[in-house]
Design a protein around this motif. Structure first.
Motif, PDB file in Angstrom:
ATOM      1  N   GLY A  88       0.807  -1.216   0.000  1.00 45.12           N
ATOM      2  CA  GLY A  88       0.000   0.000   0.000  1.00 45.12           C
ATOM      3  C   GLY A  88       0.836   1.259   0.000  1.00 45.12           C
ATOM      4  O   GLY A  88       0.299   2.362  -0.181  1.00 45.12           O
ATOM      5  N   SER A  89       2.153   1.140   0.175  1.00 47.42           N
ATOM      6  CA  SER A  89       3.034   2.311   0.193  1.00 47.42           C
ATOM      7  C   SER A  89       3.335   2.779  -1.230  1.00 47.42           C
ATOM      8  O   SER A  89       2.968   2.139  -2.211  1.00 47.42           O
ATOM      9  N   LYS A  90       4.046   3.922  -1.316  1.00 52.00           N
ATOM     10  CA  LYS A  90       4.461   4.414  -2.629  1.00 52.00           C
ATOM     11  C   LYS A  90       5.401   3.434  -3.314  1.00 52.00           C
ATOM     12  O   LYS A  90       5.347   3.246  -4.539  1.00 52.00           O
ATOM     13  N   SER A  91       6.264   2.803  -2.530  1.00 48.70           N
ATOM     14  CA  SER A  91       7.201   1.833  -3.098  1.00 48.70           C
ATOM     15  C   SER A  91       6.461   0.617  -3.656  1.00 48.70           C
ATOM     16  O   SER A  91       6.811   0.089  -4.718  1.00 48.70           O
ATOM     17  N   TYR A  92       5.425   0.211  -2.949  1.00 47.54           N
ATOM     18  CA  TYR A  92       4.605  -0.904  -3.425  1.00 47.54           C
ATOM     19  C   TYR A  92       3.923  -0.531  -4.742  1.00 47.54           C
ATOM     20  O   TYR A  92       3.909  -1.314  -5.699  1.00 47.54           O
ATOM     21  N   SER A  93       3.347   0.656  -4.782  1.00 47.23           N
ATOM     22  CA  SER A  93       2.670   1.118  -5.998  1.00 47.23           C
ATOM     23  C   SER A  93       3.638   1.186  -7.180  1.00 47.23           C
ATOM     24  O   SER A  93       3.286   0.836  -8.314  1.00 47.23           O
ATOM     25  N   LYS A  94       4.867   1.612  -6.905  1.00 48.42           N
ATOM     26  CA  LYS A  94       5.871   1.689  -7.965  1.00 48.42           C
ATOM     27  C   LYS A  94       6.251   0.290  -8.450  1.00 48.42           C
ATOM     28  O   LYS A  94       6.446   0.065  -9.653  1.00 48.42           O
ATOM     29  N   THR A  95       6.336  -0.635  -7.507  1.00 45.66           N
ATOM     30  CA  THR A  95       6.655  -2.016  -7.869  1.00 45.66           C
ATOM     31  C   THR A  95       5.550  -2.620  -8.728  1.00 45.66           C
ATOM     32  O   THR A  95       5.832  -3.368  -9.674  1.00 45.66           O
ATOM     33  N   MET A  96       4.300  -2.294  -8.420  1.00 46.72           N
ATOM     34  CA  MET A  96       3.156  -2.879  -9.115  1.00 46.72           C
ATOM     35  C   MET A  96       2.703  -2.050 -10.317  1.00 46.72           C
ATOM     36  O   MET A  96       1.676  -2.368 -10.934  1.00 46.72           O
ATOM     37  N   SER A  97       3.438  -1.021 -10.666  1.00 43.09           N
ATOM     38  CA  SER A  97       3.041  -0.167 -11.798  1.00 43.09           C
ATOM     39  C   SER A  97       3.113  -0.932 -13.121  1.00 43.09           C
ATOM     40  O   SER A  97       3.847  -1.916 -13.257  1.00 43.09           O
ATOM     41  N   ASP A  98       2.343  -0.475 -14.093  1.00 39.14           N
ATOM     42  CA  ASP A  98       2.335  -1.120 -15.419  1.00 39.14           C
ATOM     43  C   ASP A  98       3.718  -1.090 -16.053  1.00 39.14           C
ATOM     44  O   ASP A  98       4.129  -2.051 -16.718  1.00 39.14           O
ATOM     45  N   ASP A  99       4.426   0.026 -15.832  1.00 43.85           N
ATOM     46  CA  ASP A  99       5.772   0.135 -16.414  1.00 43.85           C
ATOM     47  C   ASP A  99       6.711  -0.925 -15.838  1.00 43.85           C
ATOM     48  O   ASP A  99       7.508  -1.528 -16.563  1.00 43.85           O
ATOM     49  N   ASN A 100       6.633  -1.135 -14.540  1.00 49.57           N
ATOM     50  CA  ASN A 100       7.519  -2.109 -13.910  1.00 49.57           C
ATOM     51  C   ASN A 100       7.138  -3.535 -14.307  1.00 49.57           C
ATOM     52  O   ASN A 100       8.011  -4.392 -14.515  1.00 49.57           O
ATOM     53  N   ILE A 101       5.842  -3.812 -14.432  1.00 45.28           N
ATOM     54  CA  ILE A 101       5.392  -5.135 -14.864  1.00 45.28           C
ATOM     55  C   ILE A 101       5.879  -5.398 -16.289  1.00 45.28           C
ATOM     56  O   ILE A 101       6.353  -6.487 -16.611  1.00 45.28           O
ATOM     57  N   ALA A 102       5.780  -4.380 -17.149  1.00 50.66           N
ATOM     58  CA  ALA A 102       6.197  -4.536 -18.551  1.00 50.66           C
ATOM     59  C   ALA A 102       7.699  -4.714 -18.683  1.00 50.66           C
ATOM     60  O   ALA A 102       8.187  -5.260 -19.682  1.00 50.66           O
ATOM     61  N   ALA A 103       8.449  -4.263 -17.665  1.00 47.81           N
ATOM     62  CA  ALA A 103       9.913  -4.350 -17.720  1.00 47.81           C
ATOM     63  C   ALA A 103      10.443  -5.692 -17.214  1.00 47.81           C
ATOM     64  O   ALA A 103      11.662  -5.912 -17.201  1.00 47.81           O
ATOM     65  N   ALA A 104       9.566  -6.592 -16.813  1.00 47.18           N
ATOM     66  CA  ALA A 104       9.992  -7.910 -16.322  1.00 47.18           C
ATOM     67  C   ALA A 104      10.779  -8.638 -17.408  1.00 47.18           C
ATOM     68  O   ALA A 104      10.467  -8.541 -18.601  1.00 47.18           O
ATOM     69  N   ARG A 105      11.839  -9.346 -16.984  1.00 45.72           N
ATOM     70  CA  ARG A 105      12.656 -10.115 -17.935  1.00 45.72           C
ATOM     71  C   ARG A 105      12.334 -11.594 -17.763  1.00 45.72           C
ATOM     72  O   ARG A 105      12.564 -12.178 -16.706  1.00 45.72           O
ATOM     73  N   TYR A 106      11.790 -12.174 -18.832  1.00 51.11           N
ATOM     74  CA  TYR A 106      11.329 -13.559 -18.761  1.00 51.11           C
ATOM     75  C   TYR A 106      12.433 -14.558 -19.117  1.00 51.11           C
ATOM     76  O   TYR A 106      13.318 -14.272 -19.921  1.00 51.11           O
ATOM     77  N   TYR A 107      12.328 -15.725 -18.515  1.00 52.82           N
ATOM     78  CA  TYR A 107      13.219 -16.840 -18.858  1.00 52.82           C
ATOM     79  C   TYR A 107      12.502 -18.139 -18.520  1.00 52.82           C
ATOM     80  O   TYR A 107      11.471 -18.139 -17.826  1.00 52.82           O
ATOM     81  N   LEU A 108      13.010 -19.242 -19.017  1.00 54.13           N
ATOM     82  CA  LEU A 108      12.372 -20.538 -18.802  1.00 54.13           C
ATOM     83  C   LEU A 108      13.090 -21.323 -17.713  1.00 54.13           C
ATOM     84  O   LEU A 108      14.315 -21.314 -17.625  1.00 54.13           O
ATOM     85  N   GLY A 109      12.291 -21.997 -16.904  1.00 54.37           N
ATOM     86  CA  GLY A 109      12.839 -22.884 -15.887  1.00 54.37           C
ATOM     87  C   GLY A 109      12.658 -24.328 -16.305  1.00 54.37           C
ATOM     88  O   GLY A 109      12.293 -24.622 -17.453  1.00 54.37           O
ATOM     89  N   ASP A 110      12.896 -25.251 -15.405  1.00 54.11           N
ATOM     90  CA  ASP A 110      12.724 -26.671 -15.709  1.00 54.11           C
ATOM     91  C   ASP A 110      11.279 -26.959 -16.111  1.00 54.11           C
ATOM     92  O   ASP A 110      10.331 -26.346 -15.594  1.00 54.11           O
ATOM     93  N   GLY A 111      11.124 -27.902 -17.036  1.00 53.35           N
ATOM     94  CA  GLY A 111       9.783 -28.274 -17.472  1.00 53.35           C
ATOM     95  C   GLY A 111       9.075 -27.200 -18.263  1.00 53.35           C
ATOM     96  O   GLY A 111       7.839 -27.168 -18.314  1.00 53.35           O
ATOM     97  N   ASN A 112       9.846 -26.311 -18.900  1.00 46.94           N
ATOM     98  CA  ASN A 112       9.305 -25.228 -19.718  1.00 46.94           C
ATOM     99  C   ASN A 112       8.434 -24.258 -18.907  1.00 46.94           C
ATOM    100  O   ASN A 112       7.561 -23.581 -19.447  1.00 46.94           O
ATOM    101  N   SER A 113       8.698 -24.193 -17.598  1.00 46.38           N
ATOM    102  CA  SER A 113       7.971 -23.235 -16.765  1.00 46.38           C
ATOM    103  C   SER A 113       8.450 -21.821 -17.077  1.00 46.38           C
ATOM    104  O   SER A 113       9.608 -21.613 -17.436  1.00 46.38           O
ATOM    105  N   LEU A 114       7.552 -20.863 -16.960  1.00 45.20           N
ATOM    106  CA  LEU A 114       7.888 -19.463 -17.245  1.00 45.20           C
ATOM    107  C   LEU A 114       8.220 -18.742 -15.952  1.00 45.20           C
ATOM    108  O   LEU A 114       7.452 -18.775 -14.984  1.00 45.20           O
ATOM    109  N   CYS A 115       9.377 -18.082 -15.933  1.00 43.97           N
ATOM    110  CA  CYS A 115       9.829 -17.322 -14.765  1.00 43.97           C
ATOM    111  C   CYS A 115      10.148 -15.894 -15.192  1.00 43.97           C
ATOM    112  O   CYS A 115      10.248 -15.594 -16.378  1.00 43.97           O
ATOM    113  N   ALA A 116      10.314 -15.023 -14.210  1.00 46.67           N
ATOM    114  CA  ALA A 116      10.637 -13.628 -14.523  1.00 46.67           C
ATOM    115  C   ALA A 116      11.505 -13.022 -13.430  1.00 46.67           C
ATOM    116  O   ALA A 116      11.405 -13.392 -12.258  1.00 46.67           O
ATOM    117  N   ALA A 117      12.353 -12.093 -13.835  1.00 53.46           N
ATOM    118  CA  ALA A 117      13.126 -11.255 -12.905  1.00 53.46           C
ATOM    119  C   ALA A 117      12.567  -9.841 -13.029  1.00 53.46           C
ATOM    120  O   ALA A 117      12.201  -9.397 -14.123  1.00 53.46           O
TER     121      ALA A 117
END
Length: 256
Positions: A208-237
């Motif tokens: 609920g803080s400003k930092s939380y809102s920044k973390t959950m912003s559309d820009d931050n979600i769109a900036a996630a870097r995807y990669y595959l884990g075992d079993g073709n699972s989808l992960c993100a940093a």
């Protein structure tokens, strides 16, 4: 009279020579027109040469470690943490332009990590890289590498790389999502839910803080870097913002 006889003898001799010459020419011509056994041998040689050769197909390894090599690895005693710490710094073992670019970027990071580790060995205070580790997965021809660096105050940094081991081409987010059988639009809500869960687990009091809102912003979600884990699972940093200390770290989560 004698001259006439002599002339007739010469003429007869010339006629005989002509006959022999004609016979000789005919015999030679007849010999050359007969089929030769040599062309048949040549055709057999050509046929043998052009016979299809069975291609040997080397199966694709299922072990991601077969496509990695170490820039540096080992352990050291950290005088700040008063314990032994390990570091493993992998590079991609492929000879392609994209692999070289990825490795060059990783090497710059690793050189700084080496400097930090050397300082930790001799100093009682330092805020650089403490440990280096990684995860790697191979799904089909897609090699995914995620390198984690740990710092003081529970700060994490991640380097993510995806590459096709058959073509040597680097894969962007779109290609990784395609390999996982989804698209950015389809996975957006799952990514947001995964980051929200990560934040609540690590910094629940800041929800609920400003930092939380920044973390959950559309820009931050769109900036996630995807990669595959075992079993073709989808992960993100992804980036994570919080109130105390340096104010930003990074996290990873399984998306689907």
């Amino acid at each position: 009279m004698k001259n006439s006889i002599k002339a007739m003898a010469i003429a007869s001799a010339l006629s005989l020579c002509a006959v022999f010459a004609g016979c000789s020419g005919s015999a030679s011509s007849g010999t050359s027109s007969e089929p030769s056994a040599q062309p048949a041998a040549d055709q057999a040689t050509v046929a043998a040469t052009e016979a299809p050769v069975e291609e040997t197909i080397v199966p694709l390894s299922t072990n991601p470690e077969d496509y990695l090599t170490m820039f540096d690895e080992g352990s050291y005693y950290n005088k700040v943490l008063y314990k032994d710490c390990e570091y493993k710094m992998p590079l991609i073992k492929l000879d392609s332009a994209d692999a070289k670019t990825i490795n060059s970027e990783l090497e710059e990071v690793y050189k700084q990590c080496q400097n930090d580790i050397d300082l930790y060995k001799n100093q009682e205070f330092h805020d650089g890289t403490q440990t280096v580790s990684y995860t790697a997965a191979l799904n089909g021809s897609v090699l995914s590498l995620c390198v984690e660096r740990k710092y003081p105050m529970s700060v994490r940094k991640y380097n993510v790389a995806n590459i096709d081991v058959l073509t040597g081409e680097k894969l962007d987010n779109s290609a990784v999502l395609t390999a996982a059988g989804t698209t950015e639009e389809q996975v957006k809500s799952n990514t947001k839910a995964a980051i929200d869960s990560y934040y609540a687990d690590k910094y629940g009091s800041n929800v609920g803080s400003k930092s939380y809102s920044k973390t959950m912003s559309d820009d931050n979600i769109a900036a996630a870097r995807y990669y595959l884990g075992d079993g073709n699972s989808l992960c993100a940093a992804f980036d994570v913002f919080f109130e105390a200390g340096v104010g930003v770290t990074e996290g990873t989560a399984k998306i689907s």
